[in-house]
Design a protein around this motif. Structure first.
Motif, PDB file in Angstrom:
ATOM      1  N   LYS A  22       8.007  68.258  52.651  1.00  0.00           N
ATOM      2  CA  LYS A  22       6.891  68.006  53.573  1.00  0.00           C
ATOM      3  C   LYS A  22       5.878  67.047  52.944  1.00  0.00           C
ATOM      4  O   LYS A  22       5.312  66.197  53.619  1.00  0.00           O
ATOM      5  CB  LYS A  22       6.233  69.314  53.984  1.00  0.00           C
ATOM      6  N   LEU A  23       5.681  67.163  51.636  1.00  0.00           N
ATOM      7  CA  LEU A  23       4.818  66.214  50.924  1.00  0.00           C
ATOM      8  C   LEU A  23       5.479  64.844  50.870  1.00  0.00           C
ATOM      9  O   LEU A  23       4.822  63.824  51.095  1.00  0.00           O
ATOM     10  CB  LEU A  23       4.508  66.722  49.519  1.00  0.00           C
ATOM     11  N   ALA A  24       6.754  64.820  50.598  1.00  0.00           N
ATOM     12  CA  ALA A  24       7.466  63.538  50.548  1.00  0.00           C
ATOM     13  C   ALA A  24       7.351  62.800  51.877  1.00  0.00           C
ATOM     14  O   ALA A  24       7.181  61.580  51.905  1.00  0.00           O
ATOM     15  CB  ALA A  24       8.938  63.769  50.181  1.00  0.00           C
ATOM     16  N   MET A  25       7.422  63.541  52.969  1.00  0.00           N
ATOM     17  CA  MET A  25       7.306  62.917  54.289  1.00  0.00           C
ATOM     18  C   MET A  25       5.936  62.275  54.472  1.00  0.00           C
ATOM     19  O   MET A  25       5.827  61.226  55.111  1.00  0.00           O
ATOM     20  CB  MET A  25       7.592  63.938  55.387  1.00  0.00           C
ATOM     21  N   LEU A  26       4.891  62.882  53.891  1.00  0.00           N
ATOM     22  CA  LEU A  26       3.556  62.277  53.964  1.00  0.00           C
ATOM     23  C   LEU A  26       3.542  60.905  53.295  1.00  0.00           C
ATOM     24  O   LEU A  26       2.797  60.016  53.690  1.00  0.00           O
ATOM     25  CB  LEU A  26       2.515  63.163  53.274  1.00  0.00           C
ATOM     26  N   ASP A  27       4.367  60.763  52.263  1.00  0.00           N
ATOM     27  CA  ASP A  27       4.451  59.500  51.530  1.00  0.00           C
ATOM     28  C   ASP A  27       5.502  58.557  52.104  1.00  0.00           C
ATOM     29  O   ASP A  27       5.758  57.493  51.543  1.00  0.00           O
ATOM     30  CB  ASP A  27       4.794  59.768  50.059  1.00  0.00           C
ATOM     31  N   GLY A  28       6.121  58.951  53.205  1.00  0.00           N
ATOM     32  CA  GLY A  28       7.152  58.112  53.816  1.00  0.00           C
ATOM     33  C   GLY A  28       8.453  58.095  53.028  1.00  0.00           C
ATOM     34  O   GLY A  28       9.223  57.146  53.130  1.00  0.00           O
ATOM     35  N   LYS A  29       8.700  59.137  52.245  1.00  0.00           N
ATOM     36  CA  LYS A  29       9.920  59.222  51.435  1.00  0.00           C
ATOM     37  C   LYS A  29      10.991  59.992  52.198  1.00  0.00           C
ATOM     38  O   LYS A  29      10.711  60.999  52.835  1.00  0.00           O
ATOM     39  CB  LYS A  29       9.656  59.924  50.099  1.00  0.00           C
ATOM     40  N   SER A  30      12.218  59.537  52.079  1.00  0.00           N
ATOM     41  CA  SER A  30      13.340  60.192  52.748  1.00  0.00           C
ATOM     42  C   SER A  30      13.942  61.276  51.861  1.00  0.00           C
ATOM     43  O   SER A  30      13.702  61.321  50.650  1.00  0.00           O
ATOM     44  CB  SER A  30      14.419  59.155  53.068  1.00  0.00           C
ATOM     45  N   MET A  31      14.762  62.107  52.485  1.00  0.00           N
ATOM     46  CA  MET A  31      15.501  63.100  51.711  1.00  0.00           C
ATOM     47  C   MET A  31      16.458  62.397  50.750  1.00  0.00           C
ATOM     48  O   MET A  31      16.699  62.874  49.646  1.00  0.00           O
ATOM     49  CB  MET A  31      16.255  64.050  52.644  1.00  0.00           C
TER      50      MET A  31
END
Length: 114
Positions: free
Chosen positions: A78-87
């Protein structure tokens, strides 16, 4: 704390250790919390009582460190998504690959990531 591994076990001990970190990341499901975090990341971490090591891992975006400190990939994503990072980006971080290499390994049906 960083390094490529594939054995991050989220057992009861790790879950207890990472409770505050995971609870904070889960809070990102609400837009207002994402906005509050983005406005002052350090203060938001303090609200959840993260350990100094957890707070540093969050602020530094040390994805591997978060898992080592009891973070669950399901919450830290969920934090990664804030940074625009993919799985795929995170998969690459955890296996020592680029996001593209990780995605290619997945497409080839591989479970051999390293």
């Amino acid at each position: 704390m960083t390094g490529a591994r594939d054995d991050y076990l989220l057992d009861l001990s790790a879950s207890r250790r990472g409770y505050a970190l995971n609870k904070m990341c889960l809070s990102f499901k609400e837009e207002r919390n994402r906005q509050r975090f983005s406005a002052d990341e350090a203060a938001y971490c303090d609200e959840f009582g993260l350990s100094p090591e957890q707070k540093k891992a969050i602020l530094d975006r040390d994805w591997t460190g978060m898992l080592e400190l009891g973070g669950s990939i399901f919450y830290t994503y969920k934090l990664a998504m804030l940074d625009g990072k993919s799985m795929q980006h995170l998969g690459g971080v955890f296996t020592g690959m680029t996001a593209e290499e990780f995605a290619a390994a997945l497409r080839s049906g591989g479970r051999n990531f390293g």
